[in-house]
Design a protein around this motif. Structure first.
Motif, PDB file in Angstrom:
ATOM      1  N   PRO A 379      49.200  29.582  32.367  1.00  0.00           N
ATOM      2  CA  PRO A 379      48.087  29.178  31.494  1.00  0.00           C
ATOM      3  C   PRO A 379      48.291  29.609  30.043  1.00  0.00           C
ATOM      4  N   SER A 380      47.878  28.748  29.131  1.00  0.00           N
ATOM      5  CA  SER A 380      47.907  29.092  27.708  1.00  0.00           C
ATOM      6  C   SER A 380      46.520  29.552  27.275  1.00  0.00           C
ATOM      7  N   SER A 381      46.464  30.244  26.143  1.00  0.00           N
ATOM      8  CA  SER A 381      45.206  30.862  25.726  1.00  0.00           C
ATOM      9  C   SER A 381      44.185  29.841  25.237  1.00  0.00           C
ATOM     10  N   ASP A 382      44.611  28.587  25.038  1.00  0.00           N
ATOM     11  CA  ASP A 382      43.669  27.545  24.630  1.00  0.00           C
ATOM     12  C   ASP A 382      42.872  26.995  25.809  1.00  0.00           C
ATOM     13  N   ALA A 383      43.218  27.403  27.022  1.00  0.00           N
ATOM     14  CA  ALA A 383      42.528  26.887  28.207  1.00  0.00           C
ATOM     15  C   ALA A 383      41.122  27.459  28.309  1.00  0.00           C
ATOM     16  N   ASN A 384      40.210  26.633  28.793  1.00  0.00           N
ATOM     17  CA  ASN A 384      38.870  27.094  29.140  1.00  0.00           C
ATOM     18  C   ASN A 384      39.015  28.123  30.258  1.00  0.00           C
ATOM     19  N   PRO A 385      38.567  29.368  30.092  1.00  0.00           N
ATOM     20  CA  PRO A 385      38.798  30.393  31.121  1.00  0.00           C
ATOM     21  C   PRO A 385      38.196  30.042  32.472  1.00  0.00           C
ATOM     22  N   TYR A 386      37.054  29.380  32.484  1.00  0.00           N
ATOM     23  CA  TYR A 386      36.442  28.984  33.759  1.00  0.00           C
ATOM     24  C   TYR A 386      37.336  27.992  34.493  1.00  0.00           C
ATOM     25  N   LEU A 387      37.894  27.039  33.768  1.00  0.00           N
ATOM     26  CA  LEU A 387      38.722  26.015  34.396  1.00  0.00           C
ATOM     27  C   LEU A 387      40.082  26.559  34.789  1.00  0.00           C
ATOM     28  N   ALA A 388      40.659  27.426  33.950  1.00  0.00           N
ATOM     29  CA  ALA A 388      41.962  27.996  34.283  1.00  0.00           C
ATOM     30  C   ALA A 388      41.873  28.842  35.552  1.00  0.00           C
ATOM     31  N   LEU A 389      40.831  29.670  35.653  1.00  0.00           N
ATOM     32  CA  LEU A 389      40.650  30.486  36.847  1.00  0.00           C
ATOM     33  C   LEU A 389      40.360  29.616  38.066  1.00  0.00           C
ATOM     34  N   ALA A 390      39.523  28.597  37.891  1.00  0.00           N
ATOM     35  CA  ALA A 390      39.195  27.699  39.006  1.00  0.00           C
ATOM     36  C   ALA A 390      40.446  26.994  39.516  1.00  0.00           C
ATOM     37  N   ALA A 391      41.288  26.526  38.598  1.00  0.00           N
ATOM     38  CA  ALA A 391      42.502  25.802  38.986  1.00  0.00           C
ATOM     39  C   ALA A 391      43.461  26.702  39.746  1.00  0.00           C
ATOM     40  N   SER A 392      43.744  27.879  39.197  1.00  0.00           N
ATOM     41  CA  SER A 392      44.716  28.784  39.817  1.00  0.00           C
ATOM     42  C   SER A 392      44.233  29.257  41.191  1.00  0.00           C
ATOM     43  N   LEU A 393      42.955  29.616  41.266  1.00  0.00           N
ATOM     44  CA  LEU A 393      42.414  30.086  42.539  1.00  0.00           C
ATOM     45  C   LEU A 393      42.339  28.957  43.561  1.00  0.00           C
ATOM     46  N   ALA A 394      42.042  27.739  43.113  1.00  0.00           N
ATOM     47  CA  ALA A 394      41.984  26.602  44.026  1.00  0.00           C
ATOM     48  C   ALA A 394      43.348  26.339  44.643  1.00  0.00           C
ATOM     49  N   CYS A 395      44.391  26.404  43.821  1.00  0.00           N
ATOM     50  CA  CYS A 395      45.745  26.167  44.336  1.00  0.00           C
ATOM     51  C   CYS A 395      46.132  27.238  45.348  1.00  0.00           C
ATOM     52  N   GLY A 396      45.789  28.487  45.075  1.00  0.00           N
ATOM     53  CA  GLY A 396      46.078  29.560  46.019  1.00  0.00           C
ATOM     54  C   GLY A 396      45.328  29.389  47.326  1.00  0.00           C
ATOM     55  N   LEU A 397      44.068  28.956  47.244  1.00  0.00           N
ATOM     56  CA  LEU A 397      43.269  28.756  48.458  1.00  0.00           C
ATOM     57  C   LEU A 397      43.828  27.618  49.302  1.00  0.00           C
ATOM     58  N   ILE A 398      44.241  26.538  48.646  1.00  0.00           N
ATOM     59  CA  ILE A 398      44.849  25.434  49.393  1.00  0.00           C
ATOM     60  C   ILE A 398      46.073  25.938  50.151  1.00  0.00           C
ATOM     61  N   GLY A 399      46.877  26.774  49.484  1.00  0.00           N
ATOM     62  CA  GLY A 399      48.048  27.329  50.141  1.00  0.00           C
ATOM     63  C   GLY A 399      47.697  28.160  51.354  1.00  0.00           C
ATOM     64  N   ILE A 400      46.622  28.968  51.260  1.00  0.00           N
ATOM     65  CA  ILE A 400      46.194  29.790  52.395  1.00  0.00           C
ATOM     66  C   ILE A 400      45.732  28.907  53.545  1.00  0.00           C
ATOM     67  N   LEU A 401      44.930  27.890  53.234  1.00  0.00           N
ATOM     68  CA  LEU A 401      44.367  27.028  54.276  1.00  0.00           C
ATOM     69  C   LEU A 401      45.421  26.122  54.906  1.00  0.00           C
ATOM     70  N   ASP A 402      46.336  25.621  54.072  1.00  0.00           N
ATOM     71  CA  ASP A 402      47.378  24.706  54.575  1.00  0.00           C
ATOM     72  C   ASP A 402      48.638  25.438  55.018  1.00  0.00           C
TER      73      ASP A 402
END
Length: 477
Positions: A379-402
C-alpha cells in the motif's frame, strides 16, 4: 474555557463533588449525556461532524455544539460519496448506477471518536460519523462501513484481526502552482533538506518545532504515536502507530493525516501523502502489519502452542499472494501511485513473501510467537486507510477460508524480478472487477462504485498534457 472548579465545589460538610472521570477523556465518550457534559466542561463552541469519502477526504458539516446535542438529524447528498478526487461524477455503467435524485444519506456520530480540534483558535471538537440510509441501514460503499463489514466477516469465524499501520509522508516547500515540481523544504539549518537521511536523528531535528506541534496536536486528540523517524527521501518522515483494532487504527490514520497537514501549514510547509511526490526520490508507503487472534481464547492464531507457524498463518499469506493484485486499486488508488511501484527499490513489485525480507510484498518480521505477523508492504500512503485495511484483511480472510497455499518464502532479493502487479490504473480496475471471491467479501455495491470512480479519474488524468510529452514529442514527431 469554563471554570472547572465549579465541578469540584463543596457539597456539604467536608464533602467535595468531583468531576466524573470521563470529562478528562481526550478521546471518546459513552453516550449523548456524557457528550453534552464533555462539551460543556471544555467550553466547546463548534462541532465538526466528519466522515471519510472514497478518497479518505473528510466530508461533513460544522455546527454549534448546542445544536449537535439536541437530536439534530445530520445528512449529506449521496453523490458526495461517489465523486472523483477532482470533484467530478462517474457515468453509470458496469453495475454502477448514479442516483438521479441525489437523495440524502444520514451521518450517525460515533461518540467514541469525539475529540478536540487543537489547531482551531475557537474551542472546537470533531467526531467521526458513520454513513447510513434513511432507514438506518449501513451504506454499503462507505469506506468506514466497508472496513467494519470485513472485520465482522472475521468475527463470524471466531476471529479478530489486529493491525499496526506505518505511514510515510513528505514535507515539501510550499508551492501553490501545480505546474512546478515540488521541492524539499528548508530546515532549521537554513539549507534545503537532502536525501539519504534514513533514520537520521539530525534529519528529524531539522523540523523540531513542526514535529513538536504534531506531537502536541496528537496528544490533545488522544492519538498515540509509537515512533517517528526520518526516511530515505529528502524531507520524508514516517509515523508508526501502536497495534490494535482495524477500525480504531483506520480512524487514527484518518485523523493523523489531518493533524500532520495542519501542523505543516503552521510552519508554512506542505505535508503530502502522495505516493511519488518528487521525481528521483523514494515513494511513500503505508505498510500494514497484520495478525489474527481468536475471539474465544485471545491467542494469536498464526502461532501454535509450541510457538510454530500454523496453517492459518500460511493460508493468510496464500490469500494475500493470490488476491492482492486484484485488490491493488484499493492500495494504490491513483495514477501517481504506480510511479512508486518500480523495480530495483525497496518497494515490492511482486507477490512474494519472506522472513525479514524487505524486497518482498509480504514480510514476516522477526518476533516472538505471540507477535507473529505479516507486513503488507504494497500500500502507498495516498490510499484511504479504511479501504487499504479492508482490502488487505479481506484477501487474508479469503486465503484462510479457501485454504490458499503460499509459495516458498524468498530467501534472496526479489525486487529485480518480473513485475507481478498491475502497471496502471485501468489494468488494476479490470482485475478488481473480475475477482469473484473479493466481490463476495467486499460487496457488489462497493466494487461497482469504486471501479466507476477510478475509471472516471483516469479519463480526467488523460486530459492533461505532461511536461514529458511537450519535451520529447513537441519537435520530434
Amino acid at each position: 474555557m469554563p471554570d472547572r472548579k465549579k465541578l469540584s465545589r463543596p457539597a456539604g460538610r467536608g464533602d467535595v463533588v468531583r468531576a466524573p472521570a470521563f470529562l478528562k477523556n481526550l478521546r471518546g465518550v459513552k453516550d449523548w449525556k456524557q457528550a453534552t457534559s464533555w462539551l460543556e466542561w471544555r467550553g466547546i463552541e463548534d462541532i465538526e461532524c466528519i466522515t471519510p469519502d472514497q478518497a479518505g477526504v473528510a466530508r461533513g458539516k460544522m455546527m454549534p455544539s448546542k445544536k449537535f446535542t439536541s437530536n439534530t438529524s445530520l445528512a449529506l447528498p449521496s453523490a458526495v460519496f461517489m465523486t472523483t478526487i477532482s470533484g467530478e461524477y462517474p457515468e453509470s455503467g458496469g453495475g454502477f448506477v448514479y442516483p438521479e435524485d441525489d437523495g440524502d444519506l444520514k451521518l450517525l456520530p460515533d461518540l467514541s471518536t469525539l475529540t478536540a480540534v487543537p489547531w482551531e483558535t475557537d474551542p472546537t471538537a470533531q467526531v467521526i460519523c458513520d454513513l447510513v440510509h434513511q432507514d438506518g441501514r449501513a451504506v454499503e460503499f462507505s469506506p468506514r462501513n466497508l472496513l467494519k463489514h470485513v472485520v465482522a466477516q472475521y468475527a463470524k469465524h471466531g476471529l479478530k484481526p489486529i493491525v499496526a499501520p506505518e505511514i510515510e509522508f513528505y514535507l515539501v516547500h510550499k508551492n501553490p502552482d501545480p505546474d512546478y515540481p515540488l521541492t524539499p523544504p528548508v530546515g532549521r539549518s537554513g539549507r534545503p533538506i537532502g536525501g539519504g537521511q534514513g533514520y537520521s536523528i539530525a534529519g528529524v531535528n531539522e523540523f523540531d518545532e513542526l514535529i513538536d506541534d504534531i506531537y502536541h496536536y496528537s496528544e490533545a486528540q488522544g492519538l498515540e504515536i509509537d515512533t517517528l523517524i526520518h526516511e530515505e527521501g529528502a524531507g520524508q518522515l514516517e509515523i508508526n502507530l501502536r497495534h490494535g483494532d482495524p477500525v480504531e487504527l483506520a480512524d487514527q490514520v484518518f485523523m493523523f493525516k489531518r493533524t500532520i497537514r495542519e501542523a505543516a501549514l503552521n510552519h508554512d510547509t506542505y505535508a503530502t501523502f502522495m505516493a511519488k511526490p518528487i521525481q528521483g526520490q523514494p515513494g511513500s508507503a503505508m505498510h500494514i502489519h497484520q495478525s489474527v487472534v481468536s475471539l474465544k481464547k485471545g491467542n494469536n492464531v498464526f502461532s501454535s502452542e509450541d510457538g510454530g507457524e500454523t496453517q492459518t498463518f500460511r493460508h493468510f499469506i496464500g490469500g494475500l499472494q493470490r488476491h492482492i493484485p486484484s485488490a491493488l486499486i484499493m492500495l494504490a488508488p491513483y495514477v501517481n501511485s504506480y510511479r512508486r511501484l518500480t523495480q530495483g527499490t525497496s518497494v515490492p513489485v511482486n507477490t512474494r513473501w519472506g522472513y525479514d525480507n524487505r524486497t518482498t510484498a509480504f514480510r514476516v518480521p522477526r518476533s516472538d510467537p505471540a507477535a507473529r505477523r505479516v507486513e503488507n508492504r504494497i500500500p502507498s500512503s495516498d490510499a484511504n486507510p479504511y479501504l487499504a485495511l479492508a482490502a488487505s484483511l479481506a484477501c487474508g480472510l479469503i486465503g484462510i477460508l479457501d485454504k490458499n497455499t503460499p509459495d516458498a518464502p524468498a530467501g534472496t532479493a526479489v525486487n529485480q524480478d518480473e513485475i507481478e502487479l498491475p502497471r496502471g490504473l485501468l489494468e488494476a480496475v479490470a482485475l478488481f472487477e473480475s475477482d469473484e471471491a473479493l466481490t463476495r467479501i467486499l460487496g457488489a455495491s462497493f466494487v461497482s462504485t469504486f471501479a466507476a470512480i477510478k475509471r472516471a479519474e483516469f479519463e480526467t488524468f488523460m486530459q492533461v498534457i505532461s511536461p514529458w510529452e511537450r519535451e520529447y514529442l513537441l519537435l520530434n514527431v
